[in-house]
Write an enzyme that holds these catalytic residues in place. Structure first.
Site, PDB file in Angstrom:
ATOM      1  N   GLU A 186      -5.880 -10.061   1.767  1.00 17.87           N
ATOM      2  CA  GLU A 186      -5.215 -10.884   0.755  1.00 17.87           C
ATOM      3  C   GLU A 186      -4.823 -12.251   1.291  1.00 17.87           C
ATOM      4  O   GLU A 186      -4.885 -13.248   0.570  1.00 17.87           O
ATOM      5  CB  GLU A 186      -3.987 -10.164   0.189  1.00 17.87           C
ATOM      6  CG  GLU A 186      -4.308  -9.034  -0.783  1.00 17.87           C
ATOM      7  CD  GLU A 186      -4.664  -7.714  -0.105  1.00 17.87           C
ATOM      8  OE1 GLU A 186      -4.658  -7.665   1.145  1.00 17.87           O
ATOM      9  OE2 GLU A 186      -4.950  -6.741  -0.831  1.00 17.87           O
TER      10      GLU A 186
ATOM     11  N   HIS B 249       3.883   0.686  -5.730  1.00 13.59           N
ATOM     12  CA  HIS B 249       2.867   0.369  -6.743  1.00 13.59           C
ATOM     13  C   HIS B 249       3.462   0.248  -8.149  1.00 13.59           C
ATOM     14  O   HIS B 249       2.743   0.411  -9.122  1.00 13.59           O
ATOM     15  CB  HIS B 249       1.781   1.441  -6.787  1.00 13.59           C
ATOM     16  CG  HIS B 249       0.869   1.478  -5.600  1.00 13.59           C
ATOM     17  ND1 HIS B 249       1.256   1.952  -4.385  1.00 13.59           N
ATOM     18  CD2 HIS B 249      -0.416   1.096  -5.448  1.00 13.59           C
ATOM     19  CE1 HIS B 249       0.239   1.875  -3.521  1.00 13.59           C
ATOM     20  NE2 HIS B 249      -0.786   1.349  -4.146  1.00 13.59           N
TER      21      HIS B 249
HETATM   22  C1  LIG Z   1      -2.709  -4.610   0.957  1.00 16.18           C
HETATM   23  C2  LIG Z   1      -3.400  -3.762  -0.043  1.00 16.18           C
HETATM   24  N1  LIG Z   1      -4.428  -4.277  -0.732  1.00 16.18           N
HETATM   25  C3  LIG Z   1      -5.074  -3.527  -1.636  1.00 16.18           C
HETATM   26  C4  LIG Z   1      -4.698  -2.244  -1.888  1.00 16.18           C
HETATM   27  C5  LIG Z   1      -5.409  -1.418  -2.948  1.00 16.18           C
HETATM   28  N2  LIG Z   1      -6.237  -0.389  -2.359  1.00 16.18           N
HETATM   29  C6  LIG Z   1      -5.823   0.874  -2.248  1.00 16.18           C
HETATM   30  S1  LIG Z   1      -6.935   1.836  -1.471  1.00 16.18           S
HETATM   31  C7  LIG Z   1      -8.012   0.542  -1.316  1.00 16.18           C
HETATM   32  C8  LIG Z   1      -9.322   0.744  -0.643  1.00 16.18           C
HETATM   33  C9  LIG Z   1      -9.130   1.145   0.738  1.00 16.18           C
HETATM   34  O1  LIG Z   1     -10.357   1.421   1.322  1.00 16.18           O
HETATM   35  P1  LIG Z   1     -10.414   2.066   2.745  1.00 16.18           P
HETATM   36  O2  LIG Z   1      -9.433   1.413   3.639  1.00 16.18           O
HETATM   37  O3  LIG Z   1     -11.813   2.073   3.174  1.00 16.18           O
HETATM   38  O4  LIG Z   1      -9.877   3.554   2.516  1.00 16.18           O
HETATM   39  P2  LIG Z   1     -10.413   4.681   1.528  1.00 16.18           P
HETATM   40  O5  LIG Z   1      -9.677   4.506   0.250  1.00 16.18           O
HETATM   41  O6  LIG Z   1     -11.879   4.511   1.364  1.00 16.18           O
HETATM   42  O7  LIG Z   1     -10.042   5.961   2.174  1.00 16.18           O
HETATM   43  C10 LIG Z   1      -7.482  -0.619  -1.855  1.00 16.18           C
HETATM   44  C11 LIG Z   1      -8.168  -1.903  -1.907  1.00 16.18           C
HETATM   45  C12 LIG Z   1      -3.598  -1.746  -1.155  1.00 16.18           C
HETATM   46  N3  LIG Z   1      -3.132  -0.504  -1.352  1.00 16.18           N
HETATM   47  N4  LIG Z   1      -2.975  -2.513  -0.246  1.00 16.18           N
END
Ligand SMILES: Cc1ncc(C[n+]2csc(CCOP(=O)(O)OP(=O)(O)O)c2C)c(N)n1
Lengths: 337, 90, 348
Positions: free
Chosen positions: A66, A135
């Site tokens: 971000e 959230h």
């Molecule tokens: C700082 C932040 N940005 C965006 C999000 C929204 N978000 C939640 S899970 C996710 C994807 C995460 O992907 P990854 O780290 O590969 O983990 P996975 O969900 O695939 O286990 C996002 C973008 C968040 N929770 N926190």
């Protein structure tokens, strides 16, 4: 208020998207960056169908960075483009706070007005579906506090479109905070109200112009976002109890339309401010203080209805306890009588 | 000769193949009964499991009857509404 | 092979089948009341739910080397890690059902589980578990204990400042911490190749002068070996490590994810590559009888069923409880009164 003869009604998300699409067709400098905005169309439908029309170059899925992409929006804006960056949940602001608080908000002022930052930061806000402390926040006060950001909060589809057109065309940074519960997403049913007729053509709604959503004589209820609809519902109940409530939808926090609020309080004598943000140091305090400064004599009773100063808890009864409900608004308005 | 106008059913064109359910829910209507509509404009949005889909106008004319309102469930192939097409000129 | 003893194999297996069955049962519970219309706020478990089926090897293979005093910070997809770390299954489940006897009295929810008894915590903000894990390692170093910290993150999180800053901090101070990247190829709808510069996330370690290891399959024994080395290095005060484990997302990003963006072939591939099935054949090879395998699995299932039944029986919190627990000390801090200015040696 709305486009008179139009019979077509849109959800808030579709209205928002139609404004973005219109501006993107008109102006090649407009582009959108965010997580899951391309193929997914935005977790809360904020970009549904845009990638299909504009492609990955202009509807950009970005790394989960971000600071980098919100900061990149600041930089691209300063370079003359009109980026829109999306914070998937406003709660994630923390990881990019410097770009928002110290760059996006301050560069114009620090440059003596010589630099402009014509960007929009969109962010989903709000609770009511048990997504817990990280959230569910609105954080209206957090962002309205820092000078240098214009802040809009649509409550209906009609407002969502008009405010978005204005936000993209504005030469200053605008934070556009849309409430998840109002978007009209299938899996998060909206209350009655946010789906409204929306003119097909483009139109702008000025910032700093509150909308009186319901006229009343006995008490002024000032609110924004989701709680506009809860206040309107409360006003119905109050009416059956013989209390006539006026409901003011702020629509923008910065600039704040003090005049409309003060005029109303001069008529009703009573003020109830309803906010889905934390109670202390926020919207309820600010609106009350403005009325006190301008029209202390007119003010008989004040009630603040907001989230008590705790994080938003997860469990249903707990979340329900802290997020103001219709009944809380009815009770507060009744206490002023 | 103008033929008598038969009403036309509004239905979901294609059931998504990656869902298991044979039932959906109407989540949003964008026009109300009596509205004048144009062929292929989006009339409503339905949800099957968590997949959202638009249902389009099968013909230009008047939306004479909505059979499945918002929040109503419907089955695969069910008629959601009826359209009475505008009489053609020739 | 065999890298691990028969005991270890059965322990890993027990752990992984518990985690898998847990997610399957939660999925059932979560979808109750959400059909045919998926309403996120309906049913016995509201809010988002991120299940970790397909990630089990990364939980079990790493945490099997940990003690209760070792610290783990997990992600928004935490259940398999919590189970592997020994978090109280009943109280975790009660938390997920929003009950008063849950780990956080119903205040936290599934992304915000805290069990101080086994030093487990997780967070819903991407990569934000990394700095606290580094802090846990710092505390161990300052107190001269041999405990270590493990921070989990997804492959989508490796582009986040909090992770990169943590790597540098850990490296500069030689901290006993291991970063475990669970690479399931997807960050919600964003495939790794579209948003991340490296195919191998463990390469992030290179820029910070620490070892980076990628475990290319989710074979739990490979994970077990790599983690054993990294955790051993941390315990011996030889500094931090990054490990990336290839895992698979079998249930969508969150429950109800339509996954319309995901190629079917990818979905099917994930479903086929099952580390639990592989471990079963390892167990057989190591001489463990089928009956014994069935028994372990059945026991695990019973424990999960029991935890869920128990949780559903627990009371919901009283609404008034929402106002409690903001602080542990009184708002005034440790004192209720100011000192007598003169008595504490002030002039006057
Ligand atoms: C700082 C932040 N940005 C965006 C999000 C929204 N978000 C939640 S899970 C996710 C994807 C995460 O992907 P990854 O780290 O590969 O983990 P996975 O969900 O695939 O286990 C996002 C973008 C968040 N929770 N926190």
């Amino acid at each position: 208020m709305s486009g008179a003869e139009s019979t077509r009604e849109l959800t808030m998300s579709r209205a928002m998207v139609s404004a973005i699409a219109h501006e993107m067709r008109e102006n090649d400098d407009v582009f959108y960056m965010g997580e899951d905005v391309a193929d997914y169309g935005g977790i809360f439908d904020s970009t549904q169908g845009l990638r299909e029309e504009f492609g990955y170059d202009r509807i950009m899925d970005v790394p989960i960075s971000e600071t980098a992409y919100i900061g990149a929006a600041v930089g691209a804006a300063q370079a003359g483009m009109r980026p829109i960056a999306e914070l998937m949940f406003v709660d994630f602001f923390g990881v990019a706070m410097d770009q928002i608080y110290n760059q996006m908000a301050k560069n114009t002022y620090m440059s003596g007005g010589n630099v402009s930052v014509p960007m929009v930061l969109t962010a989903a806000v709000g609770g009511t579906y048990n997504d817990a402390a990280q959230h569910s926040q609105t954080l209206y006060g957090t962002f309205a506090h820092i000078p240098g950001l214009k802040i809009v909060v649509p409550s209906t589809a009609y407002e969502a479109k008009g405010l978005m057109h204005n936000a993209i065309r504005d030469d200053d940074p605008v934070l556009y905070m849309f409430h998840k519960r109002l978007m009209g997403i299938g899996w998060m049913p909206a209350p009655d109200g946010p789906k409204t007729p929306v003119p097909e053509t483009d139109y702008t709604i000025p910032f700093g112009r509150a909308d009186v959503k319901r006229d009343g004589e006995d008490v002024t209820i000032v609110t924004l976002g989701l709680h506009v609809h809860r206040a309107l519902e409360a006003a119905e109940t109050l009416a059956s109890d013989g209390i006539s409530a006026e409901v003011i939808d702020l629509r923008s926090l910065v600039p704040l339309d003090t005049e409309t609020i003060v005029e109303s309080v001069e008529k009703t004598g009573n003020l109830v401010v309803v906010d889905e943000d934390y109670r202390s140091y926020g919207v309820t305090g600010e609106v009350t203080a403005r009325v006190a400064e301008e029209a202390l004599d007119a003010l008989e009773r004040v009630e603040r209805v907001a989230v008590p100063d705790v994080p938003i808890p997860y469990s249903r009864p707990l979340e329900k306890e802290v997020i103001p409900g219709t009944e809380d608004i009815v009770n507060a308005a009744t206490r002023t009588q | 000769m103008t033929e008598h106008n038969e009403r036309v059913a509004v239905q979901l064109d294609e059931w998504p193949d990656d869902v298991e359910s044979d039932e959906g829910v109407v989540v949003n209507w964008f026009v109300s009964e009596g509205a004048t509509i144009t062929e292929s404009e989006s009339l409503c949005e339905v949800q099957i499991e968590k997949v959202s889909l638009d249902v389009y106008a099968p013909a230009s004319g008047t939306l004479t009857e909505i059979r499945c309102g918002e929040d109503d469930e419907f089955e695969r192939g069910e008629t959601l509404a009826w359209v009475t097409p505008t009489p053609s000129e020739d | 092979m065999p890298h691990a003893s028969e005991n270890t194999l059965t322990r890993l297996y027990e752990n992984m089948v518990t985690a898998r069955y847990y997610e399957e049962r939660l999925q059932e519970e979560y979808l109750e009341g959400k059909q045919p219309a998926f309403d996120i706020s309906a049913g016995p478990i509201p809010g988002e739910l991120h299940l970790a089926a397909g990630h089990e090897a990364a939980g079990a293979g790493v945490c099997d080397h940990l003690r209760d005093d070792d610290i783990v910070t997990a992600t928004h997809r935490p259940h398999h890690i919590a189970i592997a770390k020994g978090v109280d299954l009943k109280r975790m489940t009660a938390e997920i059902f929003g009950r008063e006897t849950g780990l956080g009295k119903g205040k936290g929810g599934h992304m915000h589980l805290f069990d101080p008894d086994v030093n487990f915590a997780c967070s819903g903000i991407i990569a934000e578990g990394c700095p606290p894990a580094v802090g846990g390692a710092l505390a161990a170093q300052k107190r001269n204990t041999d405990s270590v910290a493990v921070s989990y993150l997804g492959e989508g999180a490796i582009d986040q400042g909090a992770f990169l800053e943590s790597l540098n901090f850990a490296s500069v101070f030689d901290l006993p911490v291991v970063f475990v990247i669970e690479d399931n190829d997807w960050a919600i709808s964003m495939p790794k190749e579209r948003v991340t510069d490296v195919e191998n996330g463990a390469k992030r370690a290179d820029g910070f002068e620490m070892p980076g290891v990628r475990v290319d399959s989710d074979d739990v024994l490979d994970v077990y070996d790599a983690a054993g080395e990294a955790i051993g290095r941390a315990r011996d005060r030889n500094g931090p490590t990054v490990i990336e484990v290839q895992v698979h997302r079998r249930m969508g990003h969150f429950m109800g994810d339509p996954e319309t963006y995901r190629p079917e072939a990818d979905q099917e591939a994930a479903a086929e590559r099952d580390s639990i099935v592989r471990l079963e054949s390892d167990l057989r090879e190591a001489g463990v009888e089928d009956d014994r395998i069935d028994e372990i699995r059945d026991d695990a299932h019973s424990r999960v069923d029991e935890a869920i039944e128990w949780a559903k029986d627990q009371p919901l919190p009283e609404p008034g409880a929402a106002h409690e627990d903001l602080f542990v000390s009184p708002a005034s801090g440790v004192t209720d009164s100011e000192p007598d200015f003169e008595a504490v040696g002030g002039e006057e």
